[in-house]
Design a protein around this motif. Structure first.
Motif, mmCIF file in Angstrom:
data_model
loop_
_atom_site.group_PDB
_atom_site.id
_atom_site.type_symbol
_atom_site.label_atom_id
_atom_site.label_comp_id
_atom_site.label_asym_id
_atom_site.label_seq_id
_atom_site.Cartn_x
_atom_site.Cartn_y
_atom_site.Cartn_z
ATOM 1 N N GLU A 1 1.349 7.809 -5.079
ATOM 2 C CA GLU A 1 1.411 7.005 -4.304
ATOM 3 C C GLU A 1 2.537 7.028 -3.223
ATOM 4 O O GLU A 1 2.461 6.658 -2.026
ATOM 5 C CB GLU A 1 1.711 5.719 -5.271
ATOM 6 C CG GLU A 1 1.713 4.265 -4.250
ATOM 7 C CD GLU A 1 1.823 3.016 -5.286
ATOM 8 O OE1 GLU A 1 1.719 2.011 -4.720
ATOM 9 O OE2 GLU A 1 1.737 3.332 -6.505
ATOM 10 N N ARG B 1 1.846 9.444 -0.386
ATOM 11 C CA ARG B 1 0.638 8.905 0.385
ATOM 12 C C ARG B 1 1.005 7.625 1.377
ATOM 13 O O ARG B 1 0.970 7.833 2.426
ATOM 14 C CB ARG B 1 -0.489 8.389 -0.652
ATOM 15 C CG ARG B 1 -1.556 7.735 0.282
ATOM 16 C CD ARG B 1 -2.773 7.231 -0.815
ATOM 17 N NE ARG B 1 -2.495 5.951 -1.120
ATOM 18 C CZ ARG B 1 -2.278 5.665 -2.628
ATOM 19 N NH1 ARG B 1 -2.315 6.932 -3.437
ATOM 20 N NH2 ARG B 1 -1.916 4.715 -3.183
ATOM 21 N N GLU B 2 2.119 6.867 0.653
ATOM 22 C CA GLU B 2 2.563 5.742 1.513
ATOM 23 C C GLU B 2 3.613 6.368 2.592
ATOM 24 O O GLU B 2 3.448 5.766 3.598
ATOM 25 C CB GLU B 2 3.287 4.765 0.613
ATOM 26 C CG GLU B 2 2.132 3.980 -0.296
ATOM 27 C CD GLU B 2 2.855 2.832 -1.153
ATOM 28 O OE1 GLU B 2 4.078 2.822 -1.331
ATOM 29 O OE2 GLU B 2 2.293 2.191 -1.843
ATOM 30 N N SER C 1 1.492 7.718 5.353
ATOM 31 C CA SER C 1 0.983 6.962 5.889
ATOM 32 C C SER C 1 1.965 6.046 6.904
ATOM 33 O O SER C 1 1.538 5.893 8.144
ATOM 34 C CB SER C 1 0.104 5.735 5.157
ATOM 35 O OG SER C 1 -0.409 4.594 5.761
ATOM 36 N N GLU D 1 -6.460 4.199 2.432
ATOM 37 C CA GLU D 1 -6.213 4.958 1.514
ATOM 38 C C GLU D 1 -6.904 5.049 0.229
ATOM 39 O O GLU D 1 -7.506 3.957 -0.144
ATOM 40 C CB GLU D 1 -4.608 4.555 1.328
ATOM 41 C CG GLU D 1 -3.617 4.800 2.410
ATOM 42 C CD GLU D 1 -2.206 4.230 2.234
ATOM 43 O OE1 GLU D 1 -2.150 4.255 0.937
ATOM 44 O OE2 GLU D 1 -1.585 3.742 2.947
#
Length: 220
Positions: A16, A19-20, A23, A37
């Motif tokens: 996470e 990914r965040e 992003s 996502e």
């Protein structure tokens, strides 16, 4: 995608924080927008069908459905969606599976953000994009890129479906769990497992798992 429209990117990674972070960085790019996502391949398929991104920037080693199978499922329905894999691992078997899944590129996570974002742009333009260390191991053919040196490993005797099953076995999934993820019966899983042992000259599930780890199919 119209001229001047931002590149629609969907991120897939089970970590996470990574990914965040990625992003947030992509959202700052003036020519890109993150439209979704997902933390695993099965969820990714749902998100992709909902949002129809231009580029799917995806990790490889995630729980559940094999990401290469997910890519093939998506491309059968949305052939314009392009997969660009981003992974910490780059052994030959994974690269070969990515090529078989008709990926548009394969980048390693050690690359800088500027390199990754530029890879997204190039793939969106229709160019194949690989990290330099991977590109050096490939040769171009009329059918597309392939590994320059073919390995003599028994793994090359296996079909994509058998490779997928082998990865699940190595991850410790039960027959029922594998059957659910692969959308086949438990009896069919057992049949595939028997075929695997015959092809690889192995004798039980433990031997299959050891083989998968040795070949780099089961990533810790």
């Amino acid at each position: 995608m119209g001229v001047g429209d931002p590149i629609k990117v969907l991120l897939v990674d089970d970590h996470e924080v990574f990914r965040e972070g990625l992003s947030a960085q992509l959202q700052l790019e003036p020519d890109m927008v993150v439209v979704g996502e997902a933390c695993d391949a099965e969820t990714a398929v749902e998100r992709i069908l909902e949002t129809e991104p231009d580029i799917v920037l995806s990790d490889i080693n995630m729980p559940g459905l094999c990401v290469f199978s997910a890519a093939q499922t998506v491309q059968a329905q949305l052939p314009h969606v392009r997969f660009l894999f981003l992974s910490a691992f780059s052994n030959d078997i994974l690269i070969e599976q990515a090529i078989q899944a008709k990926a548009w590129g394969y980048m390693v996570k050690g690359e800088s953000f500027s390199t990754i974002s530029q890879a997204v742009r190039e793939v969106n333009r229709g160019w194949l994009r690989y990290s330099s260390e991977i590109r050096a191991r490939l040769v171009d053919t009329p059918e597309g890129p392939r590994l320059a040196e073919e390995t003599t490993s028994h793994v090359h005797r296996l079909t994509g479906r058998e490779l997928e099953l082998l990865r699940y076995i190595a991850c410790g999934m039960s027959v029922k769990e594998i059957a659910k993820v692969m959308h086949i019966s438990s009896k069919t899983v057992d049949c595939h497992k028997t075929n695997l042992m015959s092809k690889l000259d192995l004798h039980n599930r433990v031997d299959l798992a050891r083989f998968a780890y040795r070949e780099g199919l089961a990533i810790p």
